[in-house]
Design an enzyme around this catalytic site. Structure first.
Site, PDB file in Angstrom:
ATOM      1  N   LYS A 130       0.847  -1.212   0.000  1.00 30.99           N
ATOM      2  CA  LYS A 130       0.000   0.000   0.000  1.00 30.99           C
ATOM      3  C   LYS A 130       0.876   1.253   0.000  1.00 30.99           C
ATOM      4  O   LYS A 130       0.645   2.178  -0.768  1.00 30.99           O
ATOM      5  CB  LYS A 130      -0.893   0.055   1.261  1.00 30.99           C
ATOM      6  CG  LYS A 130      -1.902  -1.057   1.389  1.00 30.99           C
ATOM      7  CD  LYS A 130      -2.788  -0.867   2.614  1.00 30.99           C
ATOM      8  CE  LYS A 130      -2.090  -0.968   3.953  1.00 30.99           C
ATOM      9  NZ  LYS A 130      -1.571  -2.291   4.291  1.00 30.99           N
ATOM     10  N   ARG A 168      -9.560   1.140   8.705  1.00 30.41           N
ATOM     11  CA  ARG A 168      -9.246  -0.267   8.937  1.00 30.41           C
ATOM     12  C   ARG A 168     -10.368  -0.970   9.680  1.00 30.41           C
ATOM     13  O   ARG A 168     -10.289  -2.172   9.923  1.00 30.41           O
ATOM     14  CB  ARG A 168      -7.997  -0.347   9.788  1.00 30.41           C
ATOM     15  CG  ARG A 168      -6.766  -0.878   9.070  1.00 30.41           C
ATOM     16  CD  ARG A 168      -5.674  -0.830  10.093  1.00 30.41           C
ATOM     17  NE  ARG A 168      -4.518  -1.572   9.774  1.00 30.41           N
ATOM     18  CZ  ARG A 168      -3.416  -1.067   9.242  1.00 30.41           C
ATOM     19  NH1 ARG A 168      -3.385   0.179   8.838  1.00 30.41           N
ATOM     20  NH2 ARG A 168      -2.367  -1.818   9.090  1.00 30.41           N
ATOM     21  N   ARG A 209      11.101  -6.890   4.773  1.00 33.83           N
ATOM     22  CA  ARG A 209      11.027  -5.426   4.746  1.00 33.83           C
ATOM     23  C   ARG A 209      12.140  -4.781   5.585  1.00 33.83           C
ATOM     24  O   ARG A 209      12.391  -5.214   6.712  1.00 33.83           O
ATOM     25  CB  ARG A 209       9.668  -5.043   5.325  1.00 33.83           C
ATOM     26  CG  ARG A 209       9.169  -3.720   4.969  1.00 33.83           C
ATOM     27  CD  ARG A 209       7.683  -3.625   4.881  1.00 33.83           C
ATOM     28  NE  ARG A 209       6.905  -4.025   6.047  1.00 33.83           N
ATOM     29  CZ  ARG A 209       5.594  -3.863   6.111  1.00 33.83           C
ATOM     30  NH1 ARG A 209       4.934  -3.345   5.103  1.00 33.83           N
ATOM     31  NH2 ARG A 209       4.931  -4.254   7.172  1.00 33.83           N
ATOM     32  N   ARG A 254      11.230  -3.204  11.159  1.00 31.76           N
ATOM     33  CA  ARG A 254      10.148  -2.767  12.055  1.00 31.76           C
ATOM     34  C   ARG A 254       9.951  -3.795  13.163  1.00 31.76           C
ATOM     35  O   ARG A 254       9.975  -4.999  12.890  1.00 31.76           O
ATOM     36  CB  ARG A 254       8.853  -2.640  11.243  1.00 31.76           C
ATOM     37  CG  ARG A 254       8.586  -1.240  10.746  1.00 31.76           C
ATOM     38  CD  ARG A 254       7.465  -1.209   9.741  1.00 31.76           C
ATOM     39  NE  ARG A 254       6.201  -1.747  10.249  1.00 31.76           N
ATOM     40  CZ  ARG A 254       5.055  -1.691   9.593  1.00 31.76           C
ATOM     41  NH1 ARG A 254       5.002  -1.108   8.419  1.00 31.76           N
ATOM     42  NH2 ARG A 254       3.959  -2.210  10.101  1.00 31.76           N
ATOM     43  N   ARG A 271      -1.299  -9.869  12.663  1.00 31.87           N
ATOM     44  CA  ARG A 271      -1.821  -8.723  11.897  1.00 31.87           C
ATOM     45  C   ARG A 271      -2.676  -9.210  10.730  1.00 31.87           C
ATOM     46  O   ARG A 271      -3.702  -8.602  10.406  1.00 31.87           O
ATOM     47  CB  ARG A 271      -0.660  -7.848  11.400  1.00 31.87           C
ATOM     48  CG  ARG A 271      -0.151  -6.929  12.498  1.00 31.87           C
ATOM     49  CD  ARG A 271       1.276  -6.490  12.292  1.00 31.87           C
ATOM     50  NE  ARG A 271       1.512  -5.815  11.034  1.00 31.87           N
ATOM     51  CZ  ARG A 271       2.710  -5.778  10.428  1.00 31.87           C
ATOM     52  NH1 ARG A 271       3.752  -6.379  10.980  1.00 31.87           N
ATOM     53  NH2 ARG A 271       2.851  -5.159   9.296  1.00 31.87           N
TER      54      ARG A 271
END
Ligand code: ADP
Length: 281
Positions: free
Chosen positions: A61, A138, A172, A216, A227
């Site tokens: 996103k 969300r 990531r 992260r 998640r």
């Protein structure tokens, strides 16, 4: 902290925060998309689009919303970034947010609306109008609140298979100095049930960032799985909410950025010359 004070001062759910959202957005022209899922061909700059990007953790996103924001000349507002900014501050909300984020849970609607309204206030003061929202709404409640204060034209729902999402989240990396995002995962996943194979080359950092990469804290396998579970429970109904309004553009990513970006532009009725403007922006 001012945001919290404002939040708890409000008698009904997020009403003062809502005031700021409404004030910030009321000047933007909204175009009805309704049952269409492909926006009309437009001059991209100065359009002040009000778009939302939905999709599971790791789908991209942020990557695509940020490219489109450069192309369309509107701010890319990611509520995850707002949460991380708050987390890295030493404010009283920071510890509470760290506990929530590191369990893979969602921050309360009130807190997130408050952070978003503060961001919009700052943008308004700088003369911003239009937006591409990433990571908001969300929950259906957030979507309803957004609907009360603005007219979302288009909701892009980015999709990838769950095993790809997990690999992408685990790969990531962020440069701790310049803040750019990279991905060290090399993805080659066989398509199941007639779906195509998916390959994504790693997005490696330049040498000046390579030694400064950070991961992260919520990109661990356990937290990513949680998640994803929460996305399916709380955020998938948001897709239905916008599908019911005829605003949802479903987009199955065919691969990494080189394969996906031109196809996304095509789906959005934007063309290559617009892309070149973005590249030089
Ligand atoms: N709209 C929102 N509502 C509630 N919590 C949010 C929202 N946006 C971000 N967060 C919090 O910030 C975290 C990071 O968000 P984000 O960067 O968008 O992550 P993801 O990679 O999971 O899409 C989320 O796991 C959640 O705790």
């Amino acid at each position: 902290m001012a945001a919290v004070t404002r939040l708890f001062r409000s008698s009904s759910s997020s009403s003062s925060a809502l005031f700021y959202i409404r004030r910030s957005l009321s000047t933007s022209a909204a175009t009805e998309l309704k049952s269409q899922t492909c926006p009309p061909r437009i001059d991209p700059k100065g359009r002040n689009v009000q778009w939302v990007f939905l999709g599971c953790p790791g789908v991209g996103k942020g990557t695509y919303a940020s490219r489109l924001s450069a192309l369309l000349g509107v701010p890319h507002i990611a509520t995850g970034d707002l949460v991380r900014e708050e987390l890295s501050s030493s404010g009283p909300l920071s510890k509470q947010l760290a506990d929530i984020v590191n369990q893979g849970k969602l921050v309360s609607d009130e807190i997130i609306i408050n952070l978003l309204s503060k961001r919009l206030e700052v943008g308004e003061a700088k003369g911003e109008s239009g937006f591409i929202l990433d990571g908001f709404p969300r929950t259906v409640r957030q979507a309803e609140i957004l609907d009360e204060v603005t007219d979302i034209e288009l909701v892009v729902n980015l999709k990838l298979p769950e095993n790809v999402l997990l690999e992408k989240c685990l790969g990531r990396r962020i440069c701790g100095q310049c803040g750019k995002n990279f991905n060290v995962a090399s993805i080659n996943v066989k398509g199941e049930n007639g779906n195509p194979d998916i390959s994504m080359a790693p997005l490696l950092p330049p040498s000046q960032c390579a030694s400064k990469l950070i991961t992260r804290s919520d990109d661990t396998e356990t937290i990513v799985r949680e998640r994803l579970r929460i996305y399916n429970e709380k955020s998938q109904p948001v897709e239905d909410f916008y599908r019911g309004q005829g605003k949802l553009l479903e987009f199955d990513l065919p691969g990494g950025i080189p394969e996906s970006w031109p196809k996304l532009l095509e789906a959005l009725n934007l063309d290559e010359s617009d892309d070149k403007q973005a590249a030089t922006a």
